[in-house]
Design a protein around this motif. Structure first.
Motif: not given
Length: 393
Positions: A167-188
């Motif tokens: 079969p043809r091989i396609e490279v598609i990486p996994n993704g990430v939830d950019l809303d859930r995983f974000h740099p924390p605020t100082p409060v977080e």
């Protein structure tokens, strides 16, 4: 409107294959596709599975039996399911030998070799023999129209293990939830650190993995000998392997700087508390946790396996290291020694490096591939879209 069927052992939020299928399912729907699933439970047709005693060897026997059952009986029942949905494009994530697209989440033989297992150790297990023969048929035959590899390294690994892949091989990486995983605020960040009784000035590295040997927790623990200002959070594991990890930390004299948190359903509080992430794996396909850590603004120290070399730029958003305690520890100490302003630059670059890998964009790539395959199928069969045009073997 594109119609998608996903085949997986389980679909649900979290990590691993189940989490990948779940994230794709959510995004397919958001992009307007109709989505159904066929799982191990569906293949069982509501019949409860007899519980297996919870010893390690019986658990392995149970896992092997499920592999064989889902690959054989499950395949037949999956084909019956998709035969009634001739307009669907089928994405298979696991054992079943059916579907237009197969996502390769890992090559067992490559994983075993990475762990240092000999050919005798690999092939004396009849389940391993079964998996090799099953997947040789999968990759060399007409079961699927396309195979998705999660990285360029994974695509090369497929070819080196199984030879020419039909079969043809396609490279598609996994993704990430950019809303859930974000740099924390100082409060977080403050709340996350208070939860763990950490001070503001402590430099904290995080390790996340449920299987310590392959993921390399030993090298993170040994690395503390070369990173005297670093505390290590270890998330995941079982009682047995956590006990072994604690013994190793004691033997290396760093037990007071290792906090074993056990398995946790939500890693975000610990990512928010950390300053850097470490994953010295022996092998990977596409570690979701690397993308999640980078999205959370953590520079990542990882071995050059799987997708890591394609997303980590050495010295920019993390480091690619040899699988030794010294190599891991020296890079942990290098990051820990940065002042807050310099570390903030690393954190910003870490986040920027994964902004192209949101799940929405990844799901769209699958839908684009599905549309191509559907067009090919209809062209080959005069627009009939007959289910057996998928070449399910």
């Amino acid at each position: 409107m594109t119609r998608i069927v996903q085949i997986a052992n389980r679909v649900g939020p979290g990590s691993g294959v189940a989490g990948v299928a779940w994230n794709l399912e959510q995004q397919f729907r958001a992009l307007g596709a109709t989505v159904e699933r066929f799982t191990y439970s569906d293949a069982r047709r509501g019949k409860a599975e007899r519980p297996w005693p919870t010893t390690r060897w019986r658990a392995r026997l149970a896992g092997g039996w499920r592999q064989v059952w889902f690959s054989t009986v499950g395949t037949r029942r999956a084909r019956e399911f998709i035969a009634t949905r001739p307009d669907a494009v089928v994405i298979c994530h696991n054992s079943v030998m059916a579907g237009d697209i197969f996502i390769n989440h890992g090559v067992l033989l490559a994983l075993m070799r990475a762990r240092g297992r000999s050919a005798w150790e690999i092939y004396r297990n009849p389940v391993h023999d079964f998996i090799y023969l099953r997947d040789r048929i999968r990759y060399r035959g007409r079961t699927h129209r396309a195979v998705v590899a999660l990285s360029q390294a994974a695509a090369a690994e497929l070819r080196s293990t199984y030879g020419p892949v039909r079969p043809r091989i396609e490279v598609i990486p996994n993704g990430v939830d950019l809303d859930r995983f974000h740099p924390p605020t100082p409060v977080e960040r403050r709340a996350a650190r208070e939860l763990l009784h950490l001070g503001d000035d402590e430099r904290v590295a995080m390790f996340l993995g449920h299987e310590f040997t392959n993921k390399g927790v030993s090298f993170a623990i040994q690395g503390l000998l070369h990173a005297e200002s670093v505390l290590l959070l270890v998330v995941g594991g079982t009682d047995e392997i956590i006990a072994a990890g604690k013994a190793e930390a004691e033997a290396n004299g760093v037990a007071e700087r290792v906090l074993f948190l056990g398995p946790r359903g939500d890693p975000t509080p610990f990512l928010r508390a950390a300053d850097l992430f470490v994953l010295p794996s022996a092998s990977e396909e596409n570690a979701l946790v690397v993308l999640e850590a980078l999205a959370s603004g953590l520079p990542v120290i990882a071995t050059p396996v799987g997708f890591a070399p394609e997303v980590i730029v050495d010295g920019v958003n993390g480091f690619l290291v040899e699988r030794t305690g010294q190599a891991v520890g020296e890079r942990m100490q290098q990051l820990a020694a940065l002042d807050d302003a310099d570390l903030a630059k690393w954190r910003r670059r870490a986040r920027e490096s994964v902004e192209a890998y949101g799940w929405r964009g990844v799901a769209q790539r699958y839908l684009d591939l599905a549309d191509e395959l559907l067009a090919e199928r209809e062209h080959e069969h005069g627009g009939s879209g007959h289910p057996f045009a998928r070449s399910n073997g």
